[in-house]
Design a protein around this motif. Sequence first.
Motif, PDB file in Angstrom:
ATOM      1  N   ILE A 128      35.254  41.327  48.401  1.00  0.00           N
ATOM      2  CA  ILE A 128      36.511  41.373  47.636  1.00  0.00           C
ATOM      3  C   ILE A 128      36.702  42.766  47.043  1.00  0.00           C
ATOM      4  O   ILE A 128      35.760  43.350  46.503  1.00  0.00           O
ATOM      5  CB  ILE A 128      36.504  40.316  46.500  1.00  0.00           C
ATOM      6  N   ALA A 133      39.573  39.543  50.675  1.00  0.00           N
ATOM      7  CA  ALA A 133      40.656  39.322  49.712  1.00  0.00           C
ATOM      8  C   ALA A 133      40.755  40.539  48.809  1.00  0.00           C
ATOM      9  O   ALA A 133      39.782  41.286  48.647  1.00  0.00           O
ATOM     10  CB  ALA A 133      40.392  38.073  48.879  1.00  0.00           C
ATOM     11  N   ILE A 162      42.346  41.747  44.900  1.00  0.00           N
ATOM     12  CA  ILE A 162      42.919  41.354  43.608  1.00  0.00           C
ATOM     13  C   ILE A 162      43.468  42.613  42.934  1.00  0.00           C
ATOM     14  O   ILE A 162      42.760  43.613  42.807  1.00  0.00           O
ATOM     15  CB  ILE A 162      41.862  40.711  42.683  1.00  0.00           C
ATOM     16  N   PHE A 190      45.987  38.829  45.581  1.00  0.00           N
ATOM     17  CA  PHE A 190      46.174  38.139  44.306  1.00  0.00           C
ATOM     18  C   PHE A 190      46.539  39.164  43.237  1.00  0.00           C
ATOM     19  O   PHE A 190      46.015  40.272  43.227  1.00  0.00           O
ATOM     20  CB  PHE A 190      44.880  37.414  43.902  1.00  0.00           C
ATOM     21  N   VAL A 242      40.575  32.339  43.730  1.00  0.00           N
ATOM     22  CA  VAL A 242      40.394  33.403  44.744  1.00  0.00           C
ATOM     23  C   VAL A 242      39.337  32.972  45.758  1.00  0.00           C
ATOM     24  O   VAL A 242      39.528  33.100  46.978  1.00  0.00           O
ATOM     25  CB  VAL A 242      39.999  34.733  44.070  1.00  0.00           C
ATOM     26  N   SER A 262      40.319  30.511  48.450  1.00  0.00           N
ATOM     27  CA  SER A 262      41.201  31.011  49.510  1.00  0.00           C
ATOM     28  C   SER A 262      40.435  31.687  50.642  1.00  0.00           C
ATOM     29  O   SER A 262      40.994  31.900  51.723  1.00  0.00           O
ATOM     30  CB  SER A 262      42.182  32.022  48.917  1.00  0.00           C
TER      31      SER A 262
END
Length: 366
Positions: free
Chosen positions: A8, A100, A102, A124, A361, A364
């Motif tokens: 991430i 992902a 953020i 996100f 998070v 997902s």
Amino acid sequence: MSQTGKRIIIAGGGTGGHIFPAIAIANAIKEQSPDMQILFVGAKGKMEMEKIPQAGYDIKGLDIAGFDRSSLIKNISLPFKILKSFGQVKTIFKSFMPNAVIGVGGYSSFPVLKYAQRLGIPTFIHESNSFAGKSNMLIGKNATRVFVATEGMERFFPAEKIMVTGNPVRKSIVSSTISKAEALAYFGLDTTCKTILAVGGSLGARSINEVMAKHVHELESLHLQLIWQTGKTTAAIYVERGKSYKNVWVSDFITDMDKAFAAADVVISRSGAMSVAELCVTKKPVVFVPYPLAAEDHQTVNAKYLVDKNAALMVKDEDAQSKLFGTITMLATNVPMQEKLIQNISRYAVTNADEIIAKEVLQSIQ
């Protein structure tokens, strides 16, 4: 870089109001998924390049700047910096390969989330304020989920993407067990005096600093003492002004904010979203001095929300010179008013926003 497990990226920064929630989210992710690899991306020369490594995480810096409202000539190079930052983001993604991304606000988050969306990577956003930032609004349309602090954010983001979580407060503050006596000893202050904590954010607040500098010599006769975070801007002047008084602890930055909150009887503060969240959690009687140039005057909106519920006091920035010292000294000596404010502000405390965001998070990318 090892590519085992999931990865991430957390992007953004610029001020403590973006950086500390980002660290809280990262820590919650690691707690729920210890094997997760986390990389931060920020802006070179900004506060995050120092604070993120101190928290134990790697960070990559982008050559990017925000739009300068004070001098249009300084914006000439902005398109080139944005283009260069996209090139840097591409290199970071190629190496780290995130599952992902953020974004926590601040202009360094825009190219990172925009590039992730181009690649179809889940994105996100955490929007801490009651008025969304422009880059967050642009990114929000295509975000997987938008985490917000308060209700009523549908005017900025698609309603189906919004999740109201509150603002992540640092675990060191949420879980603090330090006693008032221990905290006062840490700052070298007296247990028999009422203590004012004055904080203007990580960069400082000129109006708060000027009032403290003007009246600091009066505190001892009022049986008051001061913990004073001046912020980085023009810190030297104010540190010099305060350091000769035995009833004053002064520095440009307070690393252990949990101790500062534990020591304080009353607080003077800007009303950025994270300051408000922390003061709700720590249940402190506060006089807010909203930063008047915040976008859409959102700091006044933040403060007024609590003032209207008899949970805080407010002095406008333009009135600080004439009203702030009188207001804070009145509050410091009025115990029934302190108790009322404590009772009311504690109703708005949110202590698990970081855990809620981390769980969402992680779900997902399972």
